[in-house]
Design a protein around this motif. Structure first.
Motif, PDB file in Angstrom:
ATOM      1  N   THR A   1      -8.501   0.560  -8.738  1.00  0.00           N
ATOM      2  CA  THR A   1      -9.213   1.186  -7.635  1.00  0.00           C
ATOM      3  C   THR A   1      -8.794   2.380  -7.122  1.00  0.00           C
ATOM      4  O   THR A   1      -9.487   3.433  -6.904  1.00  0.00           O
ATOM      5  CB  THR A   1      -9.514  -0.100  -6.849  1.00  0.00           C
ATOM      6  N   ALA A   2      -7.350   2.377  -6.894  1.00  0.00           N
ATOM      7  CA  ALA A   2      -6.923   3.624  -6.150  1.00  0.00           C
ATOM      8  C   ALA A   2      -6.976   4.864  -6.947  1.00  0.00           C
ATOM      9  O   ALA A   2      -7.351   5.933  -6.704  1.00  0.00           O
ATOM     10  CB  ALA A   2      -5.377   3.359  -5.709  1.00  0.00           C
TER      11      ALA A   2
ATOM     12  N   ARG B   1      -2.545   0.378   5.632  1.00  0.00           N
ATOM     13  CA  ARG B   1      -3.541  -0.955   4.611  1.00  0.00           C
ATOM     14  C   ARG B   1      -4.242  -0.898   3.931  1.00  0.00           C
ATOM     15  O   ARG B   1      -4.491  -1.552   3.108  1.00  0.00           O
ATOM     16  CB  ARG B   1      -3.829  -1.868   5.994  1.00  0.00           C
ATOM     17  N   THR B   2      -5.038   0.413   3.917  1.00  0.00           N
ATOM     18  CA  THR B   2      -6.000   0.698   2.998  1.00  0.00           C
ATOM     19  C   THR B   2      -6.211   2.278   2.824  1.00  0.00           C
ATOM     20  O   THR B   2      -5.768   3.152   3.636  1.00  0.00           O
ATOM     21  CB  THR B   2      -7.427   0.087   3.428  1.00  0.00           C
ATOM     22  N   LEU B   3      -6.642   2.546   1.629  1.00  0.00           N
ATOM     23  CA  LEU B   3      -7.033   4.039   1.223  1.00  0.00           C
ATOM     24  C   LEU B   3      -8.123   4.755   2.118  1.00  0.00           C
ATOM     25  O   LEU B   3      -9.185   4.029   2.064  1.00  0.00           O
ATOM     26  CB  LEU B   3      -7.122   4.338  -0.121  1.00  0.00           C
ATOM     27  N   MET B   4      -8.095   5.549   3.100  1.00  0.00           N
ATOM     28  CA  MET B   4      -9.177   6.275   3.765  1.00  0.00           C
ATOM     29  C   MET B   4      -9.014   7.712   3.436  1.00  0.00           C
ATOM     30  O   MET B   4      -8.070   8.324   3.327  1.00  0.00           O
ATOM     31  CB  MET B   4      -8.735   6.017   5.428  1.00  0.00           C
TER      32      MET B   4
ATOM     33  N   GLU C   1      -5.181   3.250  11.566  1.00  0.00           N
ATOM     34  CA  GLU C   1      -5.416   2.568  10.068  1.00  0.00           C
ATOM     35  C   GLU C   1      -4.771   3.155   9.286  1.00  0.00           C
ATOM     36  O   GLU C   1      -4.112   2.642   8.212  1.00  0.00           O
ATOM     37  CB  GLU C   1      -6.997   2.399   9.867  1.00  0.00           C
TER      38      GLU C   1
ATOM     39  N   MET D   1       0.735  -1.133  -0.055  1.00  0.00           N
ATOM     40  CA  MET D   1      -0.036   0.104  -0.087  1.00  0.00           C
ATOM     41  C   MET D   1       0.914   1.299  -0.063  1.00  0.00           C
ATOM     42  O   MET D   1       0.574   2.435  -0.638  1.00  0.00           O
ATOM     43  CB  MET D   1      -0.980  -0.148   1.316  1.00  0.00           C
TER      44      MET D   1
END
Length: 235
Positions: free
Chosen positions: A174-175, A219-222, A214, A1
């Motif tokens: 997706t990003a 770990r993920t796009l927020m 997070e 990520m």
């Protein structure tokens, strides 16, 4: 990520360069208008005078035809005057002759004045045409300079846009889709850092501790719930 974040940050930096390049290209429009303004103003005045000259010539021609028609009538009355037999008819014909003669003289005088105006306007138009040629010659170097600078700025913009196309094909779909959606929004800024005290680097809204963790874990796009930018940790 982390690689996704880095790719998106690089894309954002490139988009900022593209935005600046577009502004630079757009600025040449007013510059070119400013350089060409004196020529366009004089050109409009010249064309206006040329159109006016056409109208004056039409009016002069109309008066000449009107005078010719009246002269024909004058000849007819003169012929009629030679055929009248009594004094009353003679007086009536003389009155008509006088009226037609005065009307003819008025048309001829007005036509003469208009032809004099045509001559003056022709001279003025010739002078304005010469001024226009001179002004175009004076403006030409500056105009070419602005056009050349705009061409160079457009080349820079084209190169940046091509670089962007080459860059986005290496970003997760997706990003990238999320980035484009945020970037096309109101703020035009897609990513912002999470500050040391857990606030959004764009609107400074403090995020819940769980979301801060997070984001730092990457770990993920927020996104910030307040302004919508994608948040990342600089740690």
């Amino acid at each position: 990520m982390q690689d996704v974040y880095k790719a998106l940050l690089d894309l954002q930096a490139l988009d900022n360069e593209i935005a600046q390049a577009k502004l630079q290209v757009a600025q040449f429009g007013p510059k070119l208008e400013s350089v060409e303004a004196p020529v366009k103003t004089l050109d409009r005045e010249t064309e206006g005078l040329r159109s006016k000259l056409v109208d004056i010539r039409k009016d002069a021609r109309r008066l000449e035809l009107s005078a010719e028609n009246k002269r024909d009538k004058l000849r007819q009355y003169e012929e009629r005057a030679g055929r009248v037999r009594n004094e009353r008819e003679q007086a009536a014909v003389r009155t008509e002759l006088d009226l037609v003669r005065r009307a003819t003289d008025a048309d001829e005088q007005e036509a003469l004045e208009l032809m004099e105006q045509v001559t003056r306007t022709d001279l003025k138009l010739d002078d304005m045409d010469k001024q226009l040629l001179k002004l175009r010659a004076e403006v030409a170097p500056q105009r070419e300079e602005v056009l050349a600078a705009r061409t160079e700025a457009e080349k820079v913009l084209d190169a940046l846009q091509e670089q962007r196309q080459n860059q986005i094909i290496r970003i997760d779909t997706t990003a990238l889709r999320l980035y484009e959606r945020v970037h096309s929004g109101r703020n035009r800024r897609a990513l912002a850092p999470l500050t040391a005290d857990g606030a959004c680097g764009q609107c400074f809204n403090v995020l819940p501790v769980q979301q801060q963790s997070e984001i730092r874990a990457a770990r993920t796009l927020m996104r910030c719930e307040a302004c919508g930018v994608i948040l990342y940790s600089e740690e």
